[in-house]
Design an enzyme around this catalytic site. Structure first.
Site, PDB file in Angstrom:
ATOM      1  N   LYS A  82      -6.796  -1.318   4.159  1.00 40.78           N
ATOM      2  CA  LYS A  82      -5.238  -1.330   4.083  1.00 40.78           C
ATOM      3  C   LYS A  82      -4.865  -0.192   4.581  1.00 40.78           C
ATOM      4  O   LYS A  82      -3.921  -0.251   5.333  1.00 40.78           O
ATOM      5  CB  LYS A  82      -5.074  -1.504   2.504  1.00 40.78           C
ATOM      6  N   GLN A 132      -5.796  -1.102  -7.038  1.00 39.85           N
ATOM      7  CA  GLN A 132      -6.788  -1.764  -6.531  1.00 39.85           C
ATOM      8  C   GLN A 132      -7.867  -2.377  -7.817  1.00 39.85           C
ATOM      9  O   GLN A 132      -8.116  -1.656  -8.795  1.00 39.85           O
ATOM     10  CB  GLN A 132      -7.903  -1.077  -5.845  1.00 39.85           C
ATOM     11  N   ASP A 157       1.668  -6.744  -4.273  1.00 35.83           N
ATOM     12  CA  ASP A 157       0.696  -7.736  -4.416  1.00 35.83           C
ATOM     13  C   ASP A 157       1.194  -9.252  -5.011  1.00 35.83           C
ATOM     14  O   ASP A 157       0.579  -9.973  -5.034  1.00 35.83           O
ATOM     15  CB  ASP A 157      -0.502  -7.047  -5.531  1.00 35.83           C
TER      16      ASP A 157
END
Length: 293
Positions: free
Chosen positions: A52, A96, A119
């Site tokens: 990322k 995460q 997200d």
């Protein structure tokens, strides 16, 4: 059979995002800023966060990493999330997953400000997705829709079977494929671990999206000729045929299914690269204040 090349498409989208970021800068604006939190030292999470960060560099985004040891308390982590919520220099925040067992993923997701939830996991953004309102879509499902769009795969009126009902992939995927939209309008069946006679159901499908997390679950006898196959799974298995001693397999038995498919995503190089690109697209939307003012 045509291979759906996620790597190629993701590079095209990154170039488009980079060009838009450059325009923003030339107009006197700032580059989008994505922050990532990682707790502990899970190998897969480390790899994903590194990817990322690299993707942010490629498109001209700013990126920040916040790393915590596994023994951080839930209260401490939630407080850090609230700090980032208040930081106007950061447009998007991802935490995460998975998290250590003593930390509630639900509480973490609900603490992230909806306008920074790139997200697309916050209940507010999920609700907006279900209502077909503009929002940040979950990255993997959004990436799959982008692949269908770029390959001009007809979806309207088709029978689509989604295998797997996770909140991250399967359930939102079923919503997106059933929505009234250019690459939706399917009749969707959502199968899961309690579904009986899955093979009978998948054999009726024009499009099969497999996100069960079971290695090579979908076999050749489970699909009809000409079906579109999207493989979300990724499994690292030992192999004496590769230099690394490992190879990656999906949820689809590629060798059996590919000859019958009209389109199919490989593993690796199919859905995976699109997940990160979708995250970048959401961060760009956040920076431009297109979803939340």
């Amino acid at each position: 059979m045509k291979l759906i090349d996620g790597k190629k498409i993701s590079n095209e989208v990154k170039q488009e995002i980079a060009a838009e970021v450059e325009q923003m800068r030339q107009a006197g604006g700032k580059a989008p800023h994505l922050a990532a939190m990682i707790v502990g030292h899970d190998g897969a999470s480390e790899t994903y966060v590194a990817a990322k960060v690299k993707a942010c560099e490629v498109v001209g985004f700013q990126s920040s990493e916040f790393r915590f040891e596994e023994d951080i308390t839930e209260a401490e982590l939630l407080e850090k999330i609230r700090e980032i919520n208040e930081d106007d220099s950061i447009d998007g925040l991802i935490v995460q997953l998975p998290l250590p067992k003593h930390i509630s993923e639900t509480r973490v997701i609900e603490t992230i400000a909806p306008e920074k939830d790139v997200d697309g996991f916050h209940p507010m953004n999920v609700g907006k997705m279900v209502a077909s309102l503009p929002t940040y879509l979950p990255a993997t499902p959004a990436g799959i829709v982008e692949l269908l769009k770029r390959y001009e795969i007809e979806t309207s009126g088709k029978n689509c079977v989604v295998l797997g009902r996770s909140n991250i992939v399967g359930t939102p995927m079923s919503v997106l494929m059933s929505r009234k939209s250019a690459y939706g309008d399917c009749t969707v069946t959502l199968c899961h671990s309690r579904t009986k006679n899955i093979g009978e159901i998948t054999r009726q499908a024009d499009i099969v999206i497999v996100a069960l997390g079971k290695k090579e679950f979908l076999t050749g006898d489970m699909v009809k000729e000409g079906a579109v196959i999207i493989d979300v799974g990724i499994h690292r298995v030992k192999s004496d045929k590769t230099k690394s001693g490992w190879k990656l397999l999906g949820d689809v038995n590629f060798d059996e299914v590919a000859p019958k498919a009209s389109f199919i995503t490989p593993v690796p190089g199919g859905v995976g690269p699109m997940t990160i690109v979708s995250l970048l697209q959401n961060t760009l939307l956040a920076a431009k204040k297109e979803i939340y003012l």
